[in-house]
Scaffold this active site. Structure first.
Site, PDB file in Angstrom:
ATOM      1  N   GLY A   1      -3.346  13.121  44.855  1.00  0.00           N
ATOM      2  CA  GLY A   1      -2.315  13.783  45.663  1.00  0.00           C
ATOM      3  C   GLY A   1      -2.091  15.229  45.248  1.00  0.00           C
TER       4      GLY A   1
ATOM      5  N   ALA B   1      -0.420  11.282  43.061  1.00  0.00           N
ATOM      6  CA  ALA B   1       0.720  10.470  43.469  1.00  0.00           C
ATOM      7  C   ALA B   1       1.091   9.598  42.273  1.00  0.00           C
ATOM      8  CB  ALA B   1       0.339   9.621  44.668  1.00  0.00           C
TER       9      ALA B   1
ATOM     10  N   GLU C   1      -9.227   8.404  43.548  1.00  0.00           N
ATOM     11  CA  GLU C   1      -8.633   7.203  44.138  1.00  0.00           C
ATOM     12  C   GLU C   1      -9.541   5.978  44.133  1.00  0.00           C
ATOM     13  OE1 GLU C   1      -8.300  10.234  45.328  1.00  0.00           O
ATOM     14  OE2 GLU C   1      -6.237  10.573  45.924  1.00  0.00           O
TER      15      GLU C   1
ATOM     16  N   GLU D   1      -4.677  17.097  46.987  1.00  0.00           N
ATOM     17  CA  GLU D   1      -4.357  17.033  48.418  1.00  0.00           C
ATOM     18  C   GLU D   1      -3.216  17.977  48.798  1.00  0.00           C
ATOM     19  OE1 GLU D   1      -4.085  12.740  48.072  1.00  0.00           O
ATOM     20  OE2 GLU D   1      -5.508  12.523  49.723  1.00  0.00           O
TER      21      GLU D   1
HETATM   22  N1  DAK Z   1       1.258   8.927  38.103  1.00  0.00           N
HETATM   23  C1  DAK Z   1       2.232   8.587  37.224  1.00  0.00           C
HETATM   24  N2  DAK Z   1       2.271   9.064  35.970  1.00  0.00           N
HETATM   25  C2  DAK Z   1       1.275   9.872  35.559  1.00  0.00           C
HETATM   26  C3  DAK Z   1       0.224  10.283  36.443  1.00  0.00           C
HETATM   27  C4  DAK Z   1       0.250   9.762  37.773  1.00  0.00           C
HETATM   28  N3  DAK Z   1      -0.657  10.115  38.687  1.00  0.00           N
HETATM   29  N4  DAK Z   1      -0.612  11.080  35.754  1.00  0.00           N
HETATM   30  C5  DAK Z   1      -0.100  11.192  34.516  1.00  0.00           C
HETATM   31  N5  DAK Z   1       1.028  10.471  34.395  1.00  0.00           N
HETATM   32  C6  DAK Z   1       1.882  10.302  33.208  1.00  0.00           C
HETATM   33  C7  DAK Z   1       1.228   9.359  32.187  1.00  0.00           C
HETATM   34  O1  DAK Z   1       1.473   8.024  32.535  1.00  0.00           O
HETATM   35  C8  DAK Z   1       1.941   9.789  30.927  1.00  0.00           C
HETATM   36  O2  DAK Z   1       3.224   9.231  30.915  1.00  0.00           O
HETATM   37  P1  DAK Z   1       3.832   8.594  29.533  1.00  0.00           P
HETATM   38  O3  DAK Z   1       2.872   7.553  29.111  1.00  0.00           O
HETATM   39  O4  DAK Z   1       3.893   9.777  28.586  1.00  0.00           O
HETATM   40  O5  DAK Z   1       5.179   8.065  29.951  1.00  0.00           O
HETATM   41  C9  DAK Z   1       2.117  11.300  31.116  1.00  0.00           C
HETATM   42  O6  DAK Z   1       1.992  11.543  32.524  1.00  0.00           O
HETATM   43  C10 DAK Z   1       1.059  12.095  30.386  1.00  0.00           C
HETATM   44  O7  DAK Z   1      -0.213  11.595  30.796  1.00  0.00           O
HETATM   45  P2  DAK Z   1      -1.389  11.235  29.743  1.00  0.00           P
HETATM   46  O8  DAK Z   1      -0.825  10.792  28.463  1.00  0.00           O
HETATM   47  O9  DAK Z   1      -2.326  10.328  30.456  1.00  0.00           O
HETATM   48  O10 DAK Z   1      -2.026  12.687  29.538  1.00  0.00           O
HETATM   49  P3  DAK Z   1      -3.546  13.010  29.172  1.00  0.00           P
HETATM   50  O11 DAK Z   1      -3.580  14.456  28.872  1.00  0.00           O
HETATM   51  O12 DAK Z   1      -4.092  12.058  28.158  1.00  0.00           O
HETATM   52  O13 DAK Z   1      -4.343  12.747  30.532  1.00  0.00           O
HETATM   53  C11 DAK Z   1      -4.747  12.881  32.922  1.00  0.00           C
HETATM   54  C12 DAK Z   1      -4.098  13.526  31.654  1.00  0.00           C
HETATM   55  C13 DAK Z   1      -4.297  13.700  34.133  1.00  0.00           C
HETATM   56  C14 DAK Z   1      -6.265  12.950  32.803  1.00  0.00           C
HETATM   57  C15 DAK Z   1      -4.297  11.399  33.019  1.00  0.00           C
HETATM   58  O14 DAK Z   1      -2.867  11.371  32.923  1.00  0.00           O
HETATM   59  C16 DAK Z   1      -4.693  10.770  34.309  1.00  0.00           C
HETATM   60  O15 DAK Z   1      -5.846  10.379  34.495  1.00  0.00           O
HETATM   61  N6  DAK Z   1      -3.720  10.644  35.238  1.00  0.00           N
HETATM   62  C17 DAK Z   1      -3.967   9.980  36.496  1.00  0.00           C
HETATM   63  C18 DAK Z   1      -4.726  10.902  37.399  1.00  0.00           C
HETATM   64  C19 DAK Z   1      -5.007  10.235  38.718  1.00  0.00           C
HETATM   65  O16 DAK Z   1      -5.732   9.227  38.779  1.00  0.00           O
HETATM   66  N7  DAK Z   1      -4.457  10.805  39.761  1.00  0.00           N
HETATM   67  C20 DAK Z   1      -4.630  10.303  41.074  1.00  0.00           C
HETATM   68  C21 DAK Z   1      -3.523   9.379  41.371  1.00  0.00           C
HETATM   69  S1  DAK Z   1      -3.876   8.478  42.842  1.00  0.00           S
HETATM   70  C22 DAK Z   1      -1.822   6.718  49.698  1.00  0.00           C
HETATM   71  C23 DAK Z   1      -0.944   7.680  49.294  1.00  0.00           C
HETATM   72  C24 DAK Z   1      -1.261   8.482  48.244  1.00  0.00           C
HETATM   73  C25 DAK Z   1      -2.417   8.344  47.562  1.00  0.00           C
HETATM   74  C26 DAK Z   1      -3.287   7.354  47.948  1.00  0.00           C
HETATM   75  C27 DAK Z   1      -2.999   6.566  49.006  1.00  0.00           C
HETATM   76  N8  DAK Z   1      -1.513   5.886  50.784  1.00  0.00           N
HETATM   77  C28 DAK Z   1      -0.179   5.474  50.986  1.00  0.00           C
HETATM   78  C29 DAK Z   1      -2.539   5.375  51.657  1.00  0.00           C
HETATM   79  C30 DAK Z   1      -2.673   9.168  46.426  1.00  0.00           C
HETATM   80  C31 DAK Z   1      -3.247   8.678  45.339  1.00  0.00           C
HETATM   81  C32 DAK Z   1      -3.309   9.402  44.075  1.00  0.00           C
HETATM   82  O17 DAK Z   1      -2.950  10.544  43.946  1.00  0.00           O
END
Ligand code: DAK
Length: 277
Positions: A108, A63, A131, A111
Site C-alpha cells: 500500500g 497496509a 502481497e 500504491e
Molecule cells: N503492517 C503493520 N505493521 C507493520 C507493517 C505493516 N505493513 N510493516 C511494519 N510494521 C511494524 C512491525 O510489525 C514492527 O512493529 P513492532 O513489532 O515493533 O510492534 C514495526 O513496524 C517495525 O517493523 P520491523 O521490526 O519489521 O522493522 P524491520 O526494519 O526489521 O523491517 C520491513 C522493515 C518493512 C522490511 C518489515 O517491517 C516488513 O517486511 N514489513 C511488511 C512489509 C509488507 O509486506 N508490506 C505490504 C503489506 S500488504 C487489499 C487492500 C490492501 C492491500 C491488499 C489488498 N484489499 C482489500 C483487496 C495492501 C496490502 C499491503 O500493503
C-alpha cells in the site's frame, strides 16, 4: 488527528503520515485521517501538495497487516474500497501531489505513492508489491497503476516475484522521477540528512509548480489523467477543451500579457495570485 499532520506554507501543503512505530503502515484510521487532511486543504490558497512519512526509515511499509489479518471477505472489500477511494481522490485531487518517499514504500505504500503525480525518493528508499507472499493481491490499485507507470512486463515481474527494488532500480524503470542524496562536505561528513534534503527538494519542486498559473497547472493534471484513460482521438479533444477553458481565465490574460510587456515593465503581474474560476 492522531496519525496524520497537515501544514501549509507559501501555497504548498505538506501531509505527513506519522505512525513511525509501525513504519507508517496504513490502518483504517490513517486512511480516514488522510481523507480528513485532504478535506482541510484550502484550494483557494494551496497550489501543490507533498505527501511524506515521518522518520528516516519508512515512507509507508504497506497496509496494516495486523488489521488486515482478521478481516472477513466483506470487511476486506470495505477496507479495499476505503483505500481505493482515498487513492483515487489523491490521483484526481485538483492540485499536483508530490510523494516524498523516505525509505520503505511497500505494498500500500508503493500504491499510495503511485497515486501521486510525481515521486521523488531518498537513496535508502525501497519499493515493492510483496502481497503475493502474504497470500493476497495488491488491493489499492497496484496492479493497475504500476502497469501504467512502468509497463506490463516490469509490473508483472515485480508483482509475481514480490521482490523489493532499491531506489536506483526504481529510477531506471521510471517508478520514481528523482533520487535525493544526503549532502556531505569535502571530508565526507554529512551536512544535510537524506530526509531533510528530500523534503528540501520536494519543497523546491512544489514551489516551482506553485509559481505557475494555477488554473493552467490544474488543467494540465486533468488533461494528462483523463487523456490517459481515453483513446487518442478522445484524448486530444479533452486537451482542446481544457486549453480553451484557459482563455476564460486571468491566468492566461496575465501570463500572455506579461510576456508581451517589456522585461522591466512595472505593470507585470504575478500570475500565481489569480484563481478566478
Ligand atoms: N503492517 C503493520 N505493521 C507493520 C507493517 C505493516 N505493513 N510493516 C511494519 N510494521 C511494524 C512491525 O510489525 C514492527 O512493529 P513492532 O513489532 O515493533 O510492534 C514495526 O513496524 C517495525 O517493523 P520491523 O521490526 O519489521 O522493522 P524491520 O526494519 O526489521 O523491517 C520491513 C522493515 C518493512 C522490511 C518489515 O517491517 C516488513 O517486511 N514489513 C511488511 C512489509 C509488507 O509486506 N508490506 C505490504 C503489506 S500488504 C487489499 C487492500 C490492501 C492491500 C491488499 C489488498 N484489499 C482489500 C483487496 C495492501 C496490502 C499491503 O500493503
Amino acid at each position: 488527528m492522531e496519525f496524520v499532520t497537515y501544514e501549509a506554507k507559501d501555497r504548498v501543503g505538506v501531509i505527513t503520515i506519522n505512525r513511525e512505530k509501525a513504519l507508517n503502515a496504513l490502518n483504517s484510521q490513517v486512511l480516514d485521517e488522510l481523507s480528513e487532511a485532504l478535506d482541510g486543504v484550502d484550494l483557494n490558497e494551496i497550489r501543490c501538495l507533498i505527501l511524506t512519512g515521518a522518520g528516516e526509515k519508512s515512507f509507508v511499509a504497506g497496509a496494516d497487516i495486523g488489521e488486515m489479518s482478521g478481516l472477513t471477505k466483506a470487511e476486506g472489500e470495505a477496507f479495499g474500497k476505503k483505500g481505493n477511494d482515498l487513492f483515487r481522490r489523491i490521483e484526481t485531487f485538483p492540485v499536483p501531489v508530490i510523494a516524498a518517499i523516505n525509505g520503505f514504500a511497500l505494498g500500500g505504500g508503493c500504491e499510495i505513492a503511485m497515486s501521486c503525480d510525481i515521486r521523488i525518493c531518498s537513496a535508502n528508499a525501497m519499493f515493492g508489491q510483496p502481497e503475493v507472499g502474504l497470500g493476497i493481491t495488491p488491493g489499492f490499485g497496484g496492479t493497475q497503476r504500476l502497469t501504467r507507470l512502468v509497463g506490463a512486463g516490469m509490473a508483472k515481474q515485480m508483482i509475481y516475484t514480490a521482490r523489493n527494488i532499491k531506489a536506483e532500480e526504481a529510477l531506471r524503470i521510471g517508478l520514481v522521477n528523482e533520487i535525493v542524496n544526503a549532502v556531505t562536505d569535502e571530508n565526507g561528513n554529512e551536512t544535510v540528512s537524506a530526509k531533510d534534503n528530500l523534503m528540501a527538494s520536494a519543497l523546491k519542486m512544489a514551489g516551482t509548480i506553485a509559481k505557475n498559473a494555477p488554473i493552467a497547472v490544474r488543467n494540465c493534471k486533468k488533461a494528462i489523467n483523463e487523456g490517459l484513460e481515453a483513446g487518442m482521438d478522445e484524448a486530444v479533444v479533452i486537451e482542446e477543451k481544457l486549453f480553451g477553458d484557459c482563455f476564460e481565465t486571468e491566468d492566461q490574460r496575465a501570463g500572455m500579457g506579461n510576456f508581451l510587456k517589456k522585461k522591466d515593465d512595472p505593470t507585470k503581474v504575478k500570475i500565481v495570485d489569480f484563481i478566478n474560476k
